[in-house]
Motif scaffolding. Structure first.
Motif, PDB file in Angstrom:
ATOM      1  N   PHE A   2       1.194 -13.093   2.225  1.00 49.63           N
ATOM      2  CA  PHE A   2       0.296 -12.447   3.138  1.00 49.63           C
ATOM      3  C   PHE A   2      -0.182 -11.324   2.253  1.00 49.63           C
ATOM      4  O   PHE A   2      -1.431 -10.775   2.306  1.00 49.63           O
ATOM      5  N   ARG A   3       0.415 -10.834   1.258  1.00 54.03           N
ATOM      6  CA  ARG A   3       0.211  -9.580   0.526  1.00 54.03           C
ATOM      7  C   ARG A   3      -1.118 -10.170  -0.327  1.00 54.03           C
ATOM      8  O   ARG A   3      -1.997  -9.198  -0.605  1.00 54.03           O
ATOM      9  N   ARG A   4      -0.901 -11.139  -0.969  1.00 55.20           N
ATOM     10  CA  ARG A   4      -1.865 -11.695  -1.808  1.00 55.20           C
ATOM     11  C   ARG A   4      -3.081 -11.813  -1.143  1.00 55.20           C
ATOM     12  O   ARG A   4      -4.141 -11.407  -1.793  1.00 55.20           O
ATOM     13  N   THR A   5      -3.042 -12.428   0.097  1.00 53.24           N
ATOM     14  CA  THR A   5      -4.175 -12.497   0.815  1.00 53.24           C
ATOM     15  C   THR A   5      -4.838 -11.444   1.290  1.00 53.24           C
ATOM     16  O   THR A   5      -6.034 -11.057   1.336  1.00 53.24           O
ATOM     17  N   PHE A   6      -3.832 -10.473   1.598  1.00 55.53           N
ATOM     18  CA  PHE A   6      -4.531  -9.058   2.038  1.00 55.53           C
ATOM     19  C   PHE A   6      -5.250  -8.486   0.991  1.00 55.53           C
ATOM     20  O   PHE A   6      -6.500  -7.810   1.194  1.00 55.53           O
ATOM     21  N   TRP A   7      -4.570  -8.338  -0.405  1.00 59.08           N
ATOM     22  CA  TRP A   7      -5.490  -7.807  -1.577  1.00 59.08           C
ATOM     23  C   TRP A   7      -6.429  -8.586  -1.942  1.00 59.08           C
ATOM     24  O   TRP A   7      -7.529  -7.784  -2.315  1.00 59.08           O
ATOM     25  N   SER A   9      -8.652 -10.088   0.262  1.00 57.08           N
ATOM     26  CA  SER A   9      -9.657 -10.043   1.132  1.00 57.08           C
ATOM     27  C   SER A   9     -10.107  -8.364   1.048  1.00 57.08           C
ATOM     28  O   SER A   9     -11.343  -8.297   0.916  1.00 57.08           O
ATOM     29  N   THR A  10      -9.263  -7.752   0.546  1.00 56.53           N
ATOM     30  CA  THR A  10      -9.596  -6.216   0.536  1.00 56.53           C
ATOM     31  C   THR A  10     -10.673  -6.280  -0.635  1.00 56.53           C
ATOM     32  O   THR A  10     -11.711  -5.550  -0.758  1.00 56.53           O
TER      33      THR A  10
END
Length: 119
Positions: A2-7, A9-10
């Motif tokens: 989820f961290r990789r997806t968040f960054w 997307s950011t």
């Protein structure tokens, strides 16, 4: 994960935002856009100057009327004197029978001098 997806997307959002800002700025700096902006500013400035000039003219006219009223009251003038109609002379008439050295003036009727009036 989820961290990789968040960054990710950011980063995508920041890239889209930056690209949009850069494209807008590039469109603003084209010669056509700069010319249109300059023309709009000139029109706005001209309108502001016109408004100020009209306001100034009204102020001058009001103050002039007030001062004229003050002067008329101070001088005791309470009515507008009627001026005689202006005289117009069109020709000098010289009579050979006259021995006078002063010419005679013929008074002409008042009419328009518009050359295109009868055409």
């Amino acid at each position: 994960m989820f961290r990789r997806t968040f960054w990710f997307s950011t980063g995508v959002a920041a890239g889209v935002w930056a690209t949009t800002k850069v494209n807008r700025k590039i469109r603003q700096l084209t010669p056509e856009s700069l010319a249109a902006t300059a023309a709009n500013k000139a029109l706005e400035t001209g309108q502001r100057l016109k408004d100020r000039a009209v306001g100034f003219a009204f102020d001058v006219r009001d103050n002039m009327a007030r001062r004229e009223a003050e002067l008329e009251e101070a001088l005791g003038i309470h009515e507008d004197p009627e001026l005689p109609a202006p005289r117009r002379y069109t020709a000098i008439e010289n009579h050979p029978s006259d021995n006078r050295s002063t010419p005679k003036y013929i008074e002409a009727p008042m009419h328009s001098y518009n050359r295109n009036e009868d055409h």
